[in-house]
Design a protein around this motif. Structure first.
Motif, short mmCIF file in Angstrom:
data_model
loop_
_atom_site.label_atom_id
_atom_site.label_comp_id
_atom_site.label_asym_id
_atom_site.label_seq_id
_atom_site.Cartn_x
_atom_site.Cartn_y
_atom_site.Cartn_z
N PHE B 46 -19.73 28.77 19.38
CA PHE B 46 -19.51 27.62 20.25
C PHE B 46 -18.37 26.75 19.71
O PHE B 46 -18.32 26.44 18.53
CB PHE B 46 -20.79 26.81 20.35
CG PHE B 46 -20.63 25.49 21.06
CD1 PHE B 46 -20.44 24.32 20.34
CD2 PHE B 46 -20.66 25.42 22.44
CE1 PHE B 46 -20.29 23.10 20.98
CE2 PHE B 46 -20.51 24.21 23.09
CZ PHE B 46 -20.33 23.04 22.36
N ILE B 47 -17.45 26.39 20.63
CA ILE B 47 -16.37 25.48 20.24
C ILE B 47 -16.57 24.12 20.89
O ILE B 47 -16.66 23.10 20.22
CB ILE B 47 -15.00 26.04 20.66
CG1 ILE B 47 -14.74 27.40 20.02
CG2 ILE B 47 -13.89 25.06 20.27
CD1 ILE B 47 -13.46 28.04 20.53
N ILE B 48 -16.60 24.13 22.21
CA ILE B 48 -16.70 22.87 22.94
C ILE B 48 -17.17 23.17 24.35
O ILE B 48 -16.96 24.27 24.86
CB ILE B 48 -15.33 22.15 22.95
CG1 ILE B 48 -15.47 20.71 23.44
CG2 ILE B 48 -14.29 22.92 23.76
CD1 ILE B 48 -14.22 19.86 23.20
N ARG B 57 -12.53 16.54 27.56
CA ARG B 57 -13.44 16.28 26.45
C ARG B 57 -12.73 16.69 25.17
O ARG B 57 -12.11 17.75 25.11
CB ARG B 57 -14.74 17.04 26.62
CG ARG B 57 -15.81 16.61 25.64
CD ARG B 57 -17.18 17.10 26.01
NE ARG B 57 -18.18 16.48 25.14
CZ ARG B 57 -19.23 17.10 24.66
NH1 ARG B 57 -19.44 18.37 24.96
NH2 ARG B 57 -20.09 16.47 23.88
N GLN B 58 -12.86 15.88 24.13
CA GLN B 58 -12.17 16.16 22.88
C GLN B 58 -13.16 16.41 21.75
O GLN B 58 -14.20 15.78 21.66
CB GLN B 58 -11.25 14.99 22.51
CG GLN B 58 -10.04 14.88 23.41
CD GLN B 58 -9.08 13.79 22.97
OE1 GLN B 58 -9.41 12.63 23.05
NE2 GLN B 58 -7.90 14.17 22.51
N GLY B 59 -12.76 17.36 20.91
CA GLY B 59 -13.51 17.62 19.70
C GLY B 59 -12.57 17.53 18.52
O GLY B 59 -11.50 16.92 18.62
N THR B 63 -9.37 20.27 22.54
CA THR B 63 -9.55 19.49 23.76
C THR B 63 -9.76 20.46 24.91
O THR B 63 -9.05 21.47 25.00
CB THR B 63 -8.31 18.63 24.07
OG1 THR B 63 -8.07 17.74 22.97
CG2 THR B 63 -8.51 17.80 25.34
N VAL B 64 -10.74 20.18 25.74
CA VAL B 64 -10.94 21.00 26.93
C VAL B 64 -10.62 20.14 28.15
O VAL B 64 -11.02 18.98 28.23
CB VAL B 64 -12.39 21.57 27.00
CG1 VAL B 64 -13.43 20.48 26.92
CG2 VAL B 64 -12.57 22.39 28.27
N LEU B 65 -9.86 20.73 29.05
CA LEU B 65 -9.49 20.07 30.30
C LEU B 65 -10.08 20.85 31.46
O LEU B 65 -10.01 22.09 31.48
CB LEU B 65 -7.97 19.99 30.44
CG LEU B 65 -7.23 19.21 29.35
CD1 LEU B 65 -5.72 19.28 29.60
CD2 LEU B 65 -7.68 17.76 29.30
N LEU B 66 -10.63 20.13 32.41
CA LEU B 66 -11.23 20.76 33.59
C LEU B 66 -10.58 20.19 34.84
O LEU B 66 -10.58 18.98 35.06
CB LEU B 66 -12.73 20.50 33.62
CG LEU B 66 -13.50 20.98 34.85
CD1 LEU B 66 -13.40 22.51 34.98
CD2 LEU B 66 -14.96 20.55 34.79
N SER B 74 -8.87 24.69 30.59
CA SER B 74 -8.00 25.03 29.48
C SER B 74 -8.56 24.52 28.16
O SER B 74 -9.32 23.56 28.12
CB SER B 74 -6.58 24.47 29.69
OG SER B 74 -6.61 23.05 29.59
N LEU B 75 -8.18 25.23 27.11
CA LEU B 75 -8.56 24.85 25.75
C LEU B 75 -7.28 24.59 24.98
O LEU B 75 -6.41 25.46 24.92
CB LEU B 75 -9.35 25.97 25.08
CG LEU B 75 -9.72 25.74 23.61
CD1 LEU B 75 -10.76 24.62 23.49
CD2 LEU B 75 -10.24 27.02 22.97
#
Lengths: 114, 116
Positions: B46-48, B57-59, B63-66, B74-75
């Motif tokens: 699991f990443i994000i 959402r940022q980790g 960063t994941v964009l929806l 995108s990751l």
């Protein structure tokens, strides 16, 4: 804490043999999933348990595949009369609850049927 | 059938550069998305994740964009490191229909190669 564990890590079977793959989910996780991953592809869903109840087995490819989780913790995936096309990595995942909860995967069992 | 797919099967980046891995999904009912990293011989890690009520959402370094309008995920990995080399999968989860629908549907994966 400990993650999802699977055994054996590798299994070589002769065509026609039966195999049993074990999954120990994260302690306390209600949901357990089995996936099959062919080489170079993403995992594909096989079956899903909530506690001891098998709620979805729509992904099992044939009646040679059988899964159980009798006490709601450890699960076993059994493949009867293995065929060469069963060769794949079998992944187990568990999650704390059901839908839309993070699924944590084990290392997988790599099955090779000769 | 409905599926999750990726635009690029292989992405090669220089160490220290940012990486962007893209994913297109076709099931508009999906409302939960996860990125996993899989190294050779290991299970997906699991990443994000992101739910459909968010668009970003940022980790840590990720960063994941929806974009629900175009069904695109995108990751982004900042300052890519050699340890980031792996296959990355996006996965979707749709609301359950009775007892079904709890499974994840995975795309085919993108291999990220980090050049030193």
């Amino acid at each position: 804490g400990a993650g999802v564990s699977q055994s054996p890590r590798y299994k070589v079977a002769k065509r026609g043999q039966d195999v049993a793959l074990r999954c120990d989910p994260i302690s306390g996780h209600v949901s357990l999933f089995w996936y099959q991953q062919a080489l170079g592809q993403g995992p594909e869903f096989l079956t899903y348990f909530q506690n001891e109840a098998q709620l979805d087995k729509s992904g099992l490819p044939s009646d040679r595949f059988f899964a159980e989780r009798p006490e709601g913790s450890v699960s076993t995936l059994k493949i009867q009369r293995t065929q060469q096309e069963d060769s794949a990595v079998y992944l187990c995942a568990s999650s704390l609850a059901g839908n839309q909860e993070t699924q944590y995967f084990g290392p997988g069992t790599r099955l090779l049927v000769l | 059938g409905e599926s999750v797919g990726l635009h690029l099967p292989t992405l090669s980046v220089q160490e220290g550069d940012n990486s962007i891995i893209n994913c297109a999904y076709s099931n508009s009912a999906s409302d939960y998305f996860i990125w996993y990293k899989q190294e050779s011989g290991k299970g997906p890690q699991f990443i994000i994740d992101i739910r459909s009520n968010m668009d970003k959402r940022q980790g840590q370094r990720v960063t994941v964009l929806l974009n629900k309008t175009v069904k695109h995920l995108s990751l982004q990995i900042a300052a890519t490191q050699p340890g980031d080399s792996a296959v990355y999968f996006c996965a979707e989860n749709k609301p359950p229909n009775n007892n079904a629908g709890n499974m994840l549907t995975f795309g085919g994966g993108t291999r990220l190669m980090v050049k030193p």
